[in-house]
Write a protein that holds these residues in place. Structure first.
Motif, mmCIF file in Angstrom:
data_model
loop_
_atom_site.group_PDB
_atom_site.id
_atom_site.type_symbol
_atom_site.label_atom_id
_atom_site.label_comp_id
_atom_site.label_asym_id
_atom_site.label_seq_id
_atom_site.Cartn_x
_atom_site.Cartn_y
_atom_site.Cartn_z
ATOM 1 N N SER A 4 0.801 -1.223 0.000
ATOM 2 C CA SER A 4 0.000 0.000 0.000
ATOM 3 C C SER A 4 0.838 1.278 0.000
ATOM 4 O O SER A 4 0.292 2.370 0.116
ATOM 5 N N LEU A 5 2.151 1.162 -0.173
ATOM 6 C CA LEU A 5 3.045 2.316 -0.029
ATOM 7 C C LEU A 5 2.633 3.505 -0.896
ATOM 8 O O LEU A 5 2.519 4.625 -0.400
ATOM 9 N N GLU A 6 2.395 3.286 -2.180
ATOM 10 C CA GLU A 6 2.067 4.410 -3.061
ATOM 11 C C GLU A 6 0.759 5.087 -2.645
ATOM 12 O O GLU A 6 0.678 6.318 -2.613
ATOM 13 N N GLU A 7 -0.235 4.298 -2.331
ATOM 14 C CA GLU A 7 -1.530 4.873 -1.937
ATOM 15 C C GLU A 7 -1.421 5.650 -0.633
ATOM 16 O O GLU A 7 -1.966 6.744 -0.494
ATOM 17 N N GLU B 225 1.327 7.060 0.624
ATOM 18 C CA GLU B 225 2.101 8.286 0.408
ATOM 19 C C GLU B 225 1.260 9.355 -0.282
ATOM 20 O O GLU B 225 1.362 10.536 0.051
ATOM 21 N N ARG B 226 0.405 8.964 -1.217
ATOM 22 C CA ARG B 226 -0.503 9.948 -1.844
ATOM 23 C C ARG B 226 -1.462 10.527 -0.814
ATOM 24 O O ARG B 226 -1.730 11.733 -0.799
ATOM 25 N N ARG C 288 8.945 9.116 6.083
ATOM 26 C CA ARG C 288 9.007 7.664 5.940
ATOM 27 C C ARG C 288 10.415 7.252 6.321
ATOM 28 O O ARG C 288 11.391 7.872 5.903
#
Length: 102
Positions: free
Chosen positions: A14-17, A19-20, A42
């Motif tokens: 889920s990192l990208e979601e 961070e957004r 992070r």
């Protein structure tokens, strides 16, 4: 000044979601809470995060907690957490570049 630290760990998928969501959340704080300082980090090469926040008073902290953008962020973040956010009250001892201290 009310200062807090929050730390948590997410599912790596889920990192990208996440961070957004953090970017949107911090942008909203900047627009809606001009007296609040909020930094999100992070941990390098990890999926753990640390957020540092400073509110001018308890009323500002309560308004932040009740804000729709805070609810939206929590609704996105919490399902992805491997470790739920832990909040700590912190006291500033000294900040570089300022005369501010506890």
């Amino acid at each position: 000044m009310i200062r807090k630290l929050a730390n948590y760990r997410i599912d790596p998928e889920s990192l990208e979601e996440v961070e957004r969501a953090i970017e949107d959340f911090v942008s909203a704080i900047g627009k809606e809470e001009p007296e609040t300082t909020y930094d999100a980090y992070r941990i390098t090469d990890d999926v753990s995060f640390v957020h540092l926040m400073a509110f001018p008073n308890r009323e500002a902290e309560r308004a932040h907690q009740a804000a729709p953008y805070t609810k939206r962020f929590v609704d996105i973040l919490y399902p992805y957490c491997e470790e739920q956010p832990a909040f700590l009250d912190v006291t500033l001892v000294k900040a570089s570049g300022s005369d501010e201290s506890a």
